[in-house]
Design an enzyme around this catalytic site. Sequence first.
Site, PDB file in Angstrom:
ATOM      1  N   ASP A  72      41.572  46.704  40.111  1.00  0.00           N
ATOM      2  CA  ASP A  72      40.347  46.417  40.841  1.00  0.00           C
ATOM      3  C   ASP A  72      40.152  44.912  40.800  1.00  0.00           C
ATOM      4  O   ASP A  72      40.246  44.297  39.734  1.00  0.00           O
ATOM      5  CB  ASP A  72      39.132  47.156  40.278  1.00  0.00           C
ATOM      6  CG  ASP A  72      38.080  47.312  41.368  1.00  0.00           C
ATOM      7  OD1 ASP A  72      38.330  48.075  42.328  1.00  0.00           O
ATOM      8  OD2 ASP A  72      37.029  46.648  41.303  1.00  0.00           O
ATOM      9  N   SER A  73      39.926  44.340  41.950  1.00  0.00           N
ATOM     10  CA  SER A  73      39.922  42.885  42.021  1.00  0.00           C
ATOM     11  C   SER A  73      38.929  42.411  43.060  1.00  0.00           C
ATOM     12  O   SER A  73      38.427  43.199  43.856  1.00  0.00           O
ATOM     13  CB  SER A  73      41.333  42.377  42.336  1.00  0.00           C
ATOM     14  OG  SER A  73      41.918  43.153  43.359  1.00  0.00           O
ATOM     15  N   LYS A 176      52.084  32.495  44.801  1.00  0.00           N
ATOM     16  CA  LYS A 176      51.009  33.440  44.471  1.00  0.00           C
ATOM     17  C   LYS A 176      51.431  34.346  43.312  1.00  0.00           C
ATOM     18  O   LYS A 176      50.627  34.664  42.444  1.00  0.00           O
ATOM     19  CB  LYS A 176      50.619  34.274  45.705  1.00  0.00           C
ATOM     20  CG  LYS A 176      49.405  35.144  45.423  1.00  0.00           C
ATOM     21  CD  LYS A 176      48.880  35.927  46.605  1.00  0.00           C
ATOM     22  CE  LYS A 176      47.639  36.718  46.170  1.00  0.00           C
ATOM     23  NZ  LYS A 176      47.150  37.656  47.185  1.00  0.00           N
TER      24      LYS A 176
HETATM   25  P1  ITT Z   1      42.460  49.962  46.288  1.00  0.00           P
HETATM   26  O1  ITT Z   1      41.027  50.218  45.828  1.00  0.00           O
HETATM   27  O2  ITT Z   1      43.070  51.121  47.008  1.00  0.00           O
HETATM   28  O3  ITT Z   1      43.319  49.404  45.187  1.00  0.00           O
HETATM   29  P2  ITT Z   1      41.231  47.776  47.800  1.00  0.00           P
HETATM   30  O4  ITT Z   1      41.799  46.714  48.694  1.00  0.00           O
HETATM   31  O5  ITT Z   1      40.030  48.540  48.308  1.00  0.00           O
HETATM   32  O6  ITT Z   1      42.423  48.774  47.403  1.00  0.00           O
HETATM   33  P3  ITT Z   1      39.582  46.673  45.681  1.00  0.00           P
HETATM   34  O7  ITT Z   1      38.540  47.741  45.743  1.00  0.00           O
HETATM   35  O8  ITT Z   1      40.060  46.200  44.332  1.00  0.00           O
HETATM   36  O9  ITT Z   1      40.914  47.114  46.414  1.00  0.00           O
HETATM   37  O10 ITT Z   1      39.059  45.432  46.544  1.00  0.00           O
HETATM   38  C1  ITT Z   1      39.779  44.274  46.485  1.00  0.00           C
HETATM   39  C2  ITT Z   1      39.282  43.314  47.571  1.00  0.00           C
HETATM   40  O11 ITT Z   1      39.168  42.009  46.988  1.00  0.00           O
HETATM   41  C3  ITT Z   1      40.338  43.193  48.663  1.00  0.00           C
HETATM   42  O12 ITT Z   1      40.097  44.101  49.724  1.00  0.00           O
HETATM   43  C4  ITT Z   1      40.178  41.745  49.073  1.00  0.00           C
HETATM   44  O13 ITT Z   1      39.074  41.631  49.959  1.00  0.00           O
HETATM   45  C5  ITT Z   1      39.814  41.046  47.766  1.00  0.00           C
HETATM   46  N1  ITT Z   1      41.037  40.622  47.044  1.00  0.00           N
HETATM   47  C6  ITT Z   1      41.529  41.150  45.880  1.00  0.00           C
HETATM   48  N2  ITT Z   1      42.673  40.554  45.534  1.00  0.00           N
HETATM   49  C7  ITT Z   1      42.911  39.641  46.485  1.00  0.00           C
HETATM   50  C8  ITT Z   1      43.952  38.722  46.687  1.00  0.00           C
HETATM   51  O14 ITT Z   1      45.003  38.669  45.872  1.00  0.00           O
HETATM   52  N3  ITT Z   1      43.891  37.920  47.745  1.00  0.00           N
HETATM   53  C9  ITT Z   1      42.860  37.969  48.598  1.00  0.00           C
HETATM   54  N4  ITT Z   1      41.842  38.835  48.517  1.00  0.00           N
HETATM   55  C10 ITT Z   1      41.857  39.672  47.451  1.00  0.00           C
END
Ligand code: ITT
Length: 201
Positions: A72-73, A176
């Site tokens: 989660d990020s 990255k």
């Molecule tokens: P999953 O829950 O299925 O893993 P998700 O994309 O919905 O996929 P998150 O709920 O963790 O994942 O949301 C992460 C969001 O944060 C992602 O959609 C991007 O908008 C941002 N994000 C996370 N990591 C990133 C990265 O390496 N580069 C750019 N944006 C990022």
Amino acid sequence: MPELPQLILATRNAHKTEEIRHILGHRFEVLDVRSFPELPEIEETGTTFLENARLKALGISNRIDGWVLADDSGLEVDALGAAPGVWSSSFGGEEGNHQLNNERLMREMAGKTDRNARFRCTLVLAKGGVEKGVFLGTVEGSIAVSPSGNGGFGYDPLFIPADHNATMADLGADVKSRLSHRAKAIQAFVRELETGNLVDF
Ligand code: ITT
């Protein structure tokens, strides 16, 4: 050649899977939940990265055999009170629409002088519905005035890592995968593996 251990990512985000494969090199056969269409979508009802990563890791590892890793990020922007944070993915109003997310970020940052920001990544490792580890990674940086670059995903065209003069999207996959929040969290996971504490991996 001996078979590689399997690592199942509790994500539907193909970019995360590609990046984690790239960072881990040839240590694992990395799959994600797109290979298991019978698995339900896990609702992210938490209010922190850790809560959501736990929901995904435990929700998936309760239903399949093997090691599961959830990511989660998100992006925290100081001038926006650490928004979008856990809501990074739907900031622009539509879940997973990176263009709308970046447009809203540019609108909200127009004229702001404090452009400091960071990406955070929380990984939760689980097996058989039991949590086996939490690994964190952060990368500091700032928000660009306009988007640049084609690499990465999400907010990468607007994020300039500290000590760099280009966006994460300009810097490309190799850079990255060394300096990102996800890279740092995965490196912490690898260090734990190397201690031998995760015995049956
Ligand atoms: P999953 O829950 O299925 O893993 P998700 O994309 O919905 O996929 P998150 O709920 O963790 O994942 O949301 C992460 C969001 O944060 C992602 O959609 C991007 O908008 C941002 N994000 C996370 N990591 C990133 C990265 O390496 N580069 C750019 N944006 C990022």
